[in-house]
Design an enzyme around this catalytic site. Structure first.
Site, short mmCIF file in Angstrom:
data_model
loop_
_atom_site.label_atom_id
_atom_site.label_comp_id
_atom_site.label_asym_id
_atom_site.label_seq_id
_atom_site.Cartn_x
_atom_site.Cartn_y
_atom_site.Cartn_z
N VAL A 275 0.88 -1.17 0.00
CA VAL A 275 0.00 0.00 0.00
C VAL A 275 0.92 1.21 0.00
O VAL A 275 1.75 1.36 0.89
CB VAL A 275 -0.92 0.02 1.24
CG1 VAL A 275 -1.74 1.31 1.28
CG2 VAL A 275 -1.82 -1.20 1.27
N HIS A 276 0.78 2.07 -1.02
CA HIS A 276 1.64 3.25 -1.14
C HIS A 276 0.76 4.48 -1.04
O HIS A 276 -0.07 4.73 -1.91
CB HIS A 276 2.39 3.23 -2.48
CG HIS A 276 3.64 4.04 -2.46
ND1 HIS A 276 3.63 5.41 -2.50
CD2 HIS A 276 4.93 3.67 -2.36
CE1 HIS A 276 4.87 5.86 -2.46
NE2 HIS A 276 5.68 4.81 -2.37
N LEU A 277 0.93 5.26 0.02
CA LEU A 277 0.08 6.41 0.30
C LEU A 277 0.59 7.64 -0.44
O LEU A 277 1.46 8.35 0.06
CB LEU A 277 0.01 6.65 1.81
CG LEU A 277 -0.51 5.45 2.62
CD1 LEU A 277 -0.31 5.68 4.11
CD2 LEU A 277 -1.96 5.17 2.29
#
Length: 156
Positions: A73-75
Site C-alpha cells: 500500500v503506497h500512500l
C-alpha cells in the site's frame, strides 16, 4: 494456488492501476492491483489483508499473508520526500495485523499542500501476470469505494 481478497485501504474513488500517473505503478513494474483516489482530509489507512507487517515506512507498508502473498500500500506518489510529515503509524514492522485494522493515519491535505498526488496504489508485490489480479466492479466503473470493501482478488 491461493486466492487473496484484497481490501481498499482507504475510502475514495476506485482507479485502475493503468490510470495511476506513475509508470512504476501503471506499467505493473512493482506488481499488479488497483488504486484509490482517497477521500480528502484525514483518513485511516487499513490493512488490506491479514498477515505480518513486512515493511513499514511513514508513506507505505507491505503486509505478507500466511500464504506468502505480499501486498504493498503506497500512500500517495513521491511521498517518500515528505519524511513522514502527514503520516502517523499505529503498528510496528513485524506486527501481525488483521484485514481492516488501522495501520497508518494519512493526512491527504498535507500531501496535496506539497503539490503531490495523494492516490493510493495497492499491488501484489512481484506479480508479473495481470490475469492473476481480478479487480472489483467499483474499479472497472471508477466508482466510490468504502474503506474495507473488496478492491481486487489475487490468485497466486
Amino acid at each position: 494456488m491461493s486466492t487473496s481478497r484484497v481490501l481498499a485501504p482507504v475510502p475514495g474513488r476506485a482507479v485502475a492501476l493503468k490510470d495511476v500517473a506513475d509508470p512504476v505503478f501503471s506499467a505493473g513494474m512493482v506488481g499488479h492491483g488497483a488504486a484509490v483516489d482517497p477521500a480528502r482530509g484525514v483518513v485511516d489507512a487499513i490493512a488490506p489483508v491479514s498477515g505480518k507487517v513486512l515493511k513499514l515506512m511513514p508513506h507505505a507498508y507491505v503486509i505478507v499473508t500466511n500464504d506468502g502473498v505480499g501486498v504493498l500500500v503506497h500512500l500517495g506518489l513521491d511521498t517518500v520526500t515528505m519524511n513522514g510529515d502527514g503520516f502517523t503509524a499505529h503498528v510496528r514492522q513485524g506486527d501481525d495485523v488483521t484485514a481492516g485494522q488501522v495501520v497508518i493515519t494519512y493526512d491527504v491535505s498535507v500531501v496535496e499542500a506539497k503539490g503531490l498526488n495523494p492516490i493510493v496504489p495497492v499491488v501484489v508485490m512481484d506479480e508479473r501476470d495481470p490475469n492473476n489480479v481480478v479487480v472489483a466492479d467499483a474499479v472497472r466503473a471508477g466508482d466510490e469505494i468504502a474503506s474495507g470493501a473488496e478492491l481486487f482478488t489475487a490468485t497466486t
